[in-house]
Design a protein around this motif. Sequence first.
Motif, PDB file in Angstrom:
ATOM      1  N   LEU A 126       0.850  -1.069   0.165  1.00 33.04           N
ATOM      2  CA  LEU A 126      -0.309   0.044  -0.032  1.00 33.04           C
ATOM      3  C   LEU A 126       0.642   0.979   0.090  1.00 33.04           C
ATOM      4  O   LEU A 126      -0.271   1.980  -0.210  1.00 33.04           O
ATOM      5  N   VAL A 127       1.778   1.065   0.439  1.00 32.88           N
ATOM      6  CA  VAL A 127       3.128   2.506   0.031  1.00 32.88           C
ATOM      7  C   VAL A 127       2.677   3.332  -1.041  1.00 32.88           C
ATOM      8  O   VAL A 127       2.265   4.824  -0.801  1.00 32.88           O
ATOM      9  N   PRO A 128       2.522   2.929  -2.197  1.00 30.47           N
ATOM     10  CA  PRO A 128       2.777   3.671  -3.118  1.00 30.47           C
ATOM     11  C   PRO A 128       1.020   4.495  -3.300  1.00 30.47           C
ATOM     12  O   PRO A 128       0.431   5.273  -3.580  1.00 30.47           O
ATOM     13  N   VAL A 129       0.023   3.663  -3.302  1.00 28.31           N
ATOM     14  CA  VAL A 129      -1.729   4.220  -2.492  1.00 28.31           C
ATOM     15  C   VAL A 129      -1.761   5.138  -1.326  1.00 28.31           C
ATOM     16  O   VAL A 129      -2.099   6.231  -1.859  1.00 28.31           O
ATOM     17  N   PHE A 130      -0.495   5.416  -0.353  1.00 27.76           N
ATOM     18  CA  PHE A 130      -0.348   5.989   0.774  1.00 27.76           C
ATOM     19  C   PHE A 130       0.421   7.248   0.434  1.00 27.76           C
ATOM     20  O   PHE A 130       0.246   8.507   0.597  1.00 27.76           O
ATOM     21  N   ILE A 131       0.883   6.803  -1.076  1.00 24.46           N
ATOM     22  CA  ILE A 131       1.684   7.775  -1.544  1.00 24.46           C
ATOM     23  C   ILE A 131       0.661   8.630  -2.211  1.00 24.46           C
ATOM     24  O   ILE A 131       0.834  10.101  -2.394  1.00 24.46           O
ATOM     25  N   LYS A 132      -0.028   8.546  -3.324  1.00 23.90           N
ATOM     26  CA  LYS A 132      -1.252   9.378  -3.880  1.00 23.90           C
ATOM     27  C   LYS A 132      -1.908   9.809  -2.942  1.00 23.90           C
ATOM     28  O   LYS A 132      -2.601  10.550  -3.302  1.00 23.90           O
ATOM     29  N   TRP A 133      -2.352   9.310  -1.853  1.00 22.07           N
ATOM     30  CA  TRP A 133      -3.472   9.968  -0.703  1.00 22.07           C
ATOM     31  C   TRP A 133      -3.011  11.236  -0.882  1.00 22.07           C
ATOM     32  O   TRP A 133      -3.353  11.830  -0.678  1.00 22.07           O
ATOM     33  N   VAL A 134      -1.798  11.554  -0.177  1.00 21.34           N
ATOM     34  CA  VAL A 134      -0.810  12.167   0.480  1.00 21.34           C
ATOM     35  C   VAL A 134      -0.932  13.228  -0.311  1.00 21.34           C
ATOM     36  O   VAL A 134      -1.265  14.841  -0.627  1.00 21.34           O
ATOM     37  N   TYR A 135      -0.430  12.771  -1.902  1.00 27.25           N
ATOM     38  CA  TYR A 135      -0.739  13.766  -3.111  1.00 27.25           C
ATOM     39  C   TYR A 135      -2.035  14.586  -3.342  1.00 27.25           C
ATOM     40  O   TYR A 135      -1.536  15.887  -3.483  1.00 27.25           O
TER      41      TYR A 135
END
Length: 512
Positions: A58-67
């Motif tokens: 989920l790390v890429p998902v989390f980065i997208k969420w922060v963005y």
Amino acid sequence: MGEKKEGIIGWLGEKGTYFYILIMLVVFPLFYTNGLFNLCKDKEDLFLFVTFIYVCILVPVFIKWVYNLRKERTKCIRADVVFGVILLLALFMSTIFAIDSRKSFFYSTARMINGLCVLGCIIVFFAVRQYGIFDGIILWGWLLGSSLIYLIGILCACGINVVHIQDGIKDSQKPIYLTPLGHADLNTCYVCLMLPLIMVMYMICKEQFSQILHGINIYLGFLFIFFLKTDSVLIAMVTGFVVLLYFAVEREVWFGRYMQIMGMYLGAKITIWALLYMYGESLYPFFDLGEFLLNGNLILGEAGIYLLMIGINKAKKDCLRKGLLIIRKIALCVGIGLAICFVMGVIYANLNKSSIQENSFWNYLVVKDTTFNRRGFIWNRTVYTFINEPFWRKLFGNGLNCFREFIAAGGTVSLEELTFNDPHNEFLQMLSDMGILGVIGYFGLLLSTLIRALKSWKQNELQVAVALTLCVYMIQGLANEYSIFYLPLLCIFLGLANGSMTKNESNAVENT
């Protein structure tokens, strides 16, 4: 190109969540390495390992969420998110102010749960809330994992040491250690979390094959709750029948399915009664409420009433359901009123117990050391110790896994005399572990989910399962504790429930 990347990230979140939930539903409850001796460590290690992999996915998902945070500022923040954040804050504050911070966060004792695992549970709640989808695949995992646990428990209760789970333990311990979930109390928590949803799915499902599979699971579950021999599971499930009846009278088909579920419950009792009659020496003895409910005369009386109800309902063309539908709101108000009066009476009686005479009515409401299989012993001492703690301890708690130190510090009982590692009550456990802040976060999350389900069940019948599960779960929580053995499954359930309701509400707004 941007849409493609977004789609890939979304696909990663959804498929990773599918994989994680299925592992937790099927593998996690059944996993053990060395019989019953290392169960707590086994569950902890598996949970942390699988959750770590899930979080990495989920790390890429989390980065997208922060963005995309700047786009989310205008959106309404749901109550469950607020309470989840409060619980997360309570976890960190309780660890900082813990009696033993390192032990509280990194180590587990007995069947408890440490702060690192609770952190994982909270992360899982938010992740599943975003990407979890309750569909056929998840349902089959729910059915498979729980059915295997029930079957193992039933066989062990009949003296058949299936999968060698009982190897090496004393004969006196075998009646209460029946599955890879360990002690009967932990199995109680598990079945109260897993069985109610399937009862609702049986009531509302439209496919006959699915109905048959749900029925098998329910029948095994009813056998299992009797073989557990805990009063809390029986009280919780009887309460569940009453709550489910409130929803079942809404539709004729639902009421017919509800009567079939009651027939399965009666069939499970008859099965156990027959086994006791034919193979009584092979089965571990029943006692207390279980012994009473398995009395042959009581079963005959219940069977007679059940057949009479079916006959009246069919002869008078659904008159029984229609009559119950008319009075259900009145009955609900009366029930809530009686429950409030009972709670207020218990509070009053215990606040004034020093002045209450033994022959007084109020004396029956006083929590004594012998109350509910000696749970009163530890309830009284937990409350006394908490009241005498400094304010900052009341607010932030003493830390997870520090209950023995907490109760000993109160001077009410020495470690040598202490026979409990926890207060056997979720409210008191959270109060001593994470304080008032933790109580607000944890029970706020449970109750906000329940309230949302009750508000939307007529628009989405699946919310009946959410409401019933949480009612049954919180009833058993009055006599049991949260632990590593099932708290991750509760957080998955809460994530699925809140995620589903949020998506439905968003779709309803878009369609208007």
